[in-house]
Design a protein around this motif. Structure first.
Motif, mmCIF file in Angstrom:
data_model
loop_
_atom_site.group_PDB
_atom_site.id
_atom_site.type_symbol
_atom_site.label_atom_id
_atom_site.label_comp_id
_atom_site.label_asym_id
_atom_site.label_seq_id
_atom_site.Cartn_x
_atom_site.Cartn_y
_atom_site.Cartn_z
ATOM 1 N N LEU B 35 17.742 -13.909 -75.731
ATOM 2 C CA LEU B 35 17.466 -15.341 -75.844
ATOM 3 C C LEU B 35 18.136 -15.846 -77.115
ATOM 4 N N ILE B 36 18.969 -16.862 -76.962
ATOM 5 C CA ILE B 36 19.668 -17.413 -78.123
ATOM 6 C C ILE B 36 19.432 -18.909 -78.154
ATOM 7 N N SER B 37 18.942 -19.396 -79.270
ATOM 8 C CA SER B 37 18.705 -20.825 -79.431
ATOM 9 C C SER B 37 19.497 -21.347 -80.624
ATOM 10 N N ARG B 69 19.457 -23.763 -75.707
ATOM 11 C CA ARG B 69 19.009 -22.392 -75.454
ATOM 12 C C ARG B 69 19.769 -21.804 -74.275
ATOM 13 N N GLU B 80 18.866 -9.344 -84.044
ATOM 14 C CA GLU B 80 17.846 -10.364 -83.849
ATOM 15 C C GLU B 80 17.562 -11.116 -85.137
ATOM 16 N N ALA B 89 19.175 -18.681 -83.446
ATOM 17 C CA ALA B 89 18.006 -17.786 -83.450
ATOM 18 C C ALA B 89 18.170 -16.838 -82.276
ATOM 19 N N VAL B 90 18.050 -15.555 -82.524
ATOM 20 C CA VAL B 90 18.332 -14.548 -81.503
ATOM 21 C C VAL B 90 17.132 -13.635 -81.334
ATOM 22 N N SER B 91 16.742 -13.401 -80.082
ATOM 23 C CA SER B 91 15.646 -12.467 -79.794
ATOM 24 C C SER B 91 16.009 -11.635 -78.581
ATOM 25 N N ASP B 92 15.811 -10.349 -78.685
ATOM 26 C CA ASP B 92 16.010 -9.477 -77.531
ATOM 27 C C ASP B 92 14.861 -9.720 -76.559
ATOM 28 N N ALA B 93 15.213 -10.187 -75.379
ATOM 29 C CA ALA B 93 14.184 -10.482 -74.376
ATOM 30 C C ALA B 93 14.375 -9.601 -73.151
ATOM 31 N N SER B 94 14.979 -8.433 -73.336
ATOM 32 C CA SER B 94 15.357 -7.594 -72.190
ATOM 33 C C SER B 94 14.169 -7.221 -71.317
#
Lengths: 931, 169
Positions: B35-37, B69, B80, B89-94
């Motif tokens: 997820l990248i915002s 997003r 992340e 803003a980066v979050s691993d949402a795998s």
């Protein structure tokens, strides 16, 4: 001879006879019949009993306009109540029974109620059944109320399919106008859907000899072919029951009897309303008798089903459409006597069957009376969509006026009772034009109820509302049409006033001496016809009624014998093991206190807030000061509403300068995320703050108890677990099997506790490793029930259980930010209002009971005074295995200042004693917490 | 306080697949979902970005979720956190989203039992509700193949809804 089947060509299949019974007697009909047409064909006139007076009733109409013939149908062992006989297709083996009648519609034991009609007028129940107590009469009235009984059998597989659909042009009504409009639109290359509620298209066309040089069935076939060849779709046996916002139309597509309709949520760019018009009854004495039928209804029975409704028919009509009806019925062999309703007051003669009609001094020998007081356009869907109505003096009817966006009315619903006019405006509408009101050859002389005239004259057949009831309502000052409706119940039955509204309004207008259009109409609401609740229910049943969120570790919990239940929208382990639940839960508590409990905490919120303004943002969101939180540190805090009420509690972790992780209550994740997103965009720069709900990516396993450190150490993670290196309320990041892991030292039980979070794919391996490591030290999985006891022993609250809609943070003992926090935060101002400063606010306390006494009841009230007044209540209460006695939390007025006070606790009439104490009953110094 | 274990179907097996009425519903394993915002994420993303009713054919692509997003699918590993240099803003949402493919000639009909879908009405976002569940929905590889990302905890509910819709078609 009364009603009977003729040899006229009709829409039934005489090669397929069908057997059925009605009120225990066997009959035969044909495929294509409705229950009503088949019964009429067999000479059955009495098909029901009226709601209040239990008067014998027969069908008035031939389709949705009939208010009388309501039947319970049993087929293949399943009963379906309140089926309208006029719209229920005949099926082999149907067992039909009239509702509201026993033992039969013909001989009903409650028919004697009619003798007492003088005392049973509208609103009588508001003036009776009061002494000595209304509840004495309630069971009897409930038993008598309503029509039909619901079977307790649940039909398997009775499930409604639901589809979303869209089209460019939706044509509602498959009569002449609808077919013409659909064809024109389809041939103009517009995506057309035509819906018709009859199984067979054509509307009133089947009564005609020819249309545009063709026999009705040929003309209809030609339109159908043209429509489908041009890509149009046709849905028959489908009712448009409601129009909703933005061109959304609800369609109920009926299948075989005994199956739930399919719901189409049809979005249409344009709607062409071709729903036609109905005959209005004429209000005269005993106009409710079996054998009094609508003119158009009589023609429909003949044209569609080959049934002649009588042999000697009195045709009473005030309008020119009766001419064609007279010819049609006479050609079928009936002796038709035409009567002018203006020649004098009329009365139907007979009881269960018509024996004649009297008009003035004359008496005419007839077996059937067909009547029409004019045509009422079916404008319901127009009104659902917000369209206006105009009164047409020529037609003595409300016609579609100012149109809602994207809707046009054509044909009889638009007052076009001439076929050529109807076809012309329908074709224009199909091509995108909006027709104006055309001149008409339709002529009528106004004929409305005459208040004060003699005899019992029915306005609403289904709810037994008479002209005198309308007069009574006016005398009692219920003069608004909406009050008239509710006071008399006119138009409130399953027919929703299709045949009664106009007469009722006209009667009220006459009583008040006002023009009818001034009186106005009541509000039209969906559904246009009754539809089964199942149609709205659809697939939302059983597990899909309220689908719970499922844990990544559910297979492991099931393998461990967990008792799964709903907790905060998730399916979670309540406890583990087979046996007596209370015992198992208590053992889990003791395990957690003695060694460690291993707990799946995955549902806890993991919401990341990132960006250069993240610090300022979370400092604003939280009641507590967050900006001073250092990376790697965790703080407990509250989120408040703007009213200062506690919205959620939880912990927030700072990962780095611009990155925070909010761990909110598991049941509040969606609302907290929404809360954050809303405030992110309000008074902040949303390009500098981002909210990522990562709850579903992370699984969290908690090890809580004095042996937690040892168990964690057995995993050989690259982390210094010593108390000095890893103090309470801090976080460390490491790896587990090459996957990032976060370890938070936080506690919800009051013991040493670590929360280990990894991506869900790694959760099973982590769980297995922890359980294996814990086994050697006497640790075991624990569920929510044990956790609830553990946290209550420590006085830790659950928001929504130990807080209510008025609880502010200082009520829970957290008063410092209210006094000291200088930066703005949500709820700040509300924490300083008079109510927030009141000294008798309910505050959180603990409650203890005398030695040996059982736990208090959750929800029990703390009372004082005579009569007792509630000053608070018990919010959590458990038997504590750790302490060997009950513990409880509660909210009580000024509780914090009343420690040591003994109070009375009231529950379901019993009164006990409890002592107010501090909320924390276990390790108040926190030694175990900071181990 | 009661044991409702028997009222809920067992969790989905790994490698779930279901064939009926000429349609296939199958779980999909992706290498990565991130997820990248960020205010410029749509222009910064190098992978092809899909909205509705786009057909994705690339192995690595981005889903347009909202103006700021994307969900990067099978993209490169990204660290992340907040990237101040590029404002992301980066979050691993795998593991945050379970992914399923619905394919077959009448797959759109199946999905129309859960959402108001119109191939003629485009949207810049793949986010919508399907059977009341928040999903990302788009076409993958062919006209009649749809890919659905749903919050992992709702995978069972989505599958059950889809199986019912397939049976009804």
């Amino acid at each position: 001879m009364t009603s009977h089947r003729t040899t006229r060509v009709a829409l039934i299949d005489r090669s397929k006879p069908l057997r059925f019974s009605f009120d225990g007697k066997e009959y035969q009909g044909y495929e294509g019949d409705t229950l009503a047409s088949a019964l009429l064909a067999n000479g059955v006139r009495v098909m029901g009993r009226s709601f209040k007076y239990h008067r014998p009733r027969g069908p008035w109409g031939a389709w949705v306009d009939d208010p009388n013939a309501i039947i319970t149908v049993t087929l293949n062992g399943l009963s379906f109540p309140n089926c309208p006989a006029t719209t229920t297709p005949l099926v082999e083996g149907m067992r039909a029974r009239a509702v509201n009648a026993w033992p039969s519609a013909t001989f009903d034991i409650k028919s004697g109620l009619d003798v007492f009609h003088r005392w049973l007028s509208a609103g009588f129940y508001y003036k009776t059944f009061m002494w000595p107590n209304w509840h004495l009469f309630e069971p009897m009235i409930r038993k008598m109320a309503g029509l039909g009984d619901i079977s307790r059998d649940v039909p398997e597989g009775y499930s409604a399919d639901q589809v979303f659909d869209h089209c460019e042009v939706l044509v509602i009504g498959g009569g002449a106008a609808g077919l013409a409009a659909a064809r024109a639109a389809a041939e103009a290359s517009r995506g057309v859907v035509l819906v018709e509620d009859h199984p067979v298209l054509g509307g009133g066309l089947h009564q005609m000899a020819e249309i545009e040089g063709l026999a009705p069935t040929d003309w209809i076939a030609e339109q159908v072919s043209a429509i489908t060849s041009a890509g149009g779709r046709i849905l028959t046996a489908t009712t448009a029951f409601g129009v909703y916002d933005h061109g959304l139309v609800g369609l109920a597509e009926n299948g075989p009897f005994g199956t739930a309709p399919r719901l189409h949520r049809m979005r249409a760019d344009r709607i062409v309303l071709a729903t036609g018009a109905l005959d209005r009854p004429i209000t005269f004495a005993d106009n409710d008798r079996p054998g009094v039928i609508a003119v158009d209804g009589a023609c429909e029975y003949l044209a569609r089903y080959g049934v002649l409704v009588g042999s000697k028919i009195a045709l009473v009509s005030n309008n020119s459409l009766a001419d064609a009806a007279e010819v049609l019925l006479a050609e079928a062999g009936a002796k038709v006597l035409r009567l002018n309703p203006h020649d004098g007051p009329m009365q139907a003669l007979g009881g269960k069957r018509i024996k004649g009609i009297a008009q003035g001094a004359k008496r005419h020998d007839v077996d059937t009376i067909i009547a029409s007081g004019g045509m009422t356009p079916l404008v319901h869907l127009w009104r659902h969509a917000g369209g206006k109505l105009n009164w047409c003096e020529t037609r003595q009817a409300f016609l579609p006026g100012a149109a809602p966006d994207g809707m046009v009315a054509v044909g009889a619903v638009n007052g076009a009772f001439d076929l050529d006019v109807s076809l012309s405006e329908a074709r224009a509408a199909g091509n995108g034009k909006s027709p104006d009101l055309s001149p008409t050859s339709y002529a009528l002389t106004p004929l409305w109820p005459d208040p004060g005239s003699k005899g019992r004259q029915w306005i609403d057949f289904q709810h037994d509302v008479t002209l005198k009831d309308v007069e009574l309502a006016a005398r009692e000052n219920y003069v608004s049409v909406e009050h008239l409706k509710r006071y008399t119940t006119l138009g409130m039955a399953s027919d929703q006033g299709k045949t009664s509204n106009m007469a009722g309004l006209a009667a009220m207008a006459a009583v008040q001496g006002r023009p009818l259009p001034e009186v106005g109409t009541t509000t039209f609401r969906p559904p246009f016809v009754p539809v089964p609740l199942e149609m709205y229910h659809g697939h939302h049943g059983k597990q899909l009624w309220h689908p719970l969120k499922r844990l990544a570790l559910e297979p492991q919990h099931r393998a461990a014998g967990a008792a799964l239940g709903e907790y905060g929208g998730w399916l979670r382990p309540g406890w583990y093991g087979k046996g007596e639940a209370k015992q198992l839960i208590h053992q889990e508590v003791l395990t957690a206190r003695g060694s460690a409990g291993i707990f799946d905490a995955s549902p806890l919120g993991t919401i990341e807030v990132m960006g250069p303004d993240a610090e300022t943002f979370v400092n604003f969101i939280y009641y507590n000061t967050i900006r001073t939180l250092k990376p790697g540190h965790i703080r407990y805090g509250f989120m408040l509403t703007e009213g200062g009420i506690v919205l959620d509690d939880g912990v927030i972790t700072r990962l780095d300068q611009n990155r925070f992780v909010i761990s909110c209550s598991s049941s509040h994740v969606d609302s907290v995320r929404t809360h954050l997103e809303a405030w992110r965009q309000d008074g902040n720069n949303p390009d500098r703050i981002f909210v990522h709900d990562q709850t579903q990516h992370w699984a969290t396993v908690t090890i809580a108890g004095p042996k937690a450190r040892e168990i964690l150490a057995a995993l050989a993670l690259d982390v210094d677990l010593s108390a000095k290196a890893f103090p309470h309320m801090t976080l460390q990041e490491t790896h587990f099997e090459e996957t990032p892991m976060r370890i938070a030292r936080v506690s919800f039980t009051g013991d040493l506790s670590f929360e280990l979070s990894v991506r869900c794919a790694k959760a099973p391996a982590l769980w297995e490793a922890i359980v294996k490591a814990g086994q050697a030290l006497g640790a075991a999985p624990i569920g929510i029930e044990a956790l609830s006891i553990l946290r209550a022993e420590k006085g830790y609250i659950m928001v929504g259980k130990d807080t209510d809609g008025e609880t502010m943070p200082h009520d829970l003992g957290f008063g410092v930010p209210r006094l000291k926090k200088s930066a703005a935060f949500i709820g700040d101002r509300s924490l300083h209002c008079d109510k927030a400063n009141a000294t008798n606010r309910k505050t959180l306390v603990g409650l203890s009971v005398p030695m040996g006494a059982p736990p208090l009841a959750t929800g029990a009230h703390l009372v004082d005074g005579t009569p007792p007044r509630s000053q608070g209540y018990v919010t959590s209460s458990y038997e504590s295995p750790t302490l060997g006695r009950p513990v409880a939390l509660g909210l009580v007025e000024n509780g914090a200042a009343r420690i040591g006070e003994t109070v009375s606790v009231w529950h379901l009439g019993d009164i006990r004693e409890a002592t107010i104490c501090a909320p924390c009953a276990f390790d108040p110094e926190g030694e175990r917490l900071h181990a | 306080m009661r044991d409702d274990s028997g009222k809920w179907d067992a969790p989905l097996p790994s490698g779930y697949a279901h064939d009926a009425n000429g349609m296939t519903l199958a779980a999909v394993t992706l290498a990565r979902q991130v997820l990248i915002s960020g205010p410029d994420v749509l222009t910064q993303t190098k992978q092809p970005i899909a909205g509705w009713p786009d057909i994705v054919t690339a192995d690595s692509y981005a889903l347009s979720v909202r103006r700021d997003r994307v969900l990067l699918v099978n993209g490169p590993t990204v660290s992340e956190g907040w990237h101040d240099d590029i404002g992301q803003a980066v979050s691993d949402a795998s593991d945050a989203y379970a992914v399923f493919d619905v394919s077959g000639e009448r797959s759109l009909e199946v999905l129309k039992r859960g959402a108001e879908l119109n191939l003629d009405v485009p949207s810049r976002s793949v986010a919508r509700l399907l059977f009341g569940l928040g999903v990302f929905l788009y076409r993958y590889e062919t006209e009649n193949s749809f890919r659905i990302h749903v919050a992992s905890a709702h995978a069972e509910a989505l599958v059950k809804s889809l199986e019912g819709a397939i049976a009804a078609c």
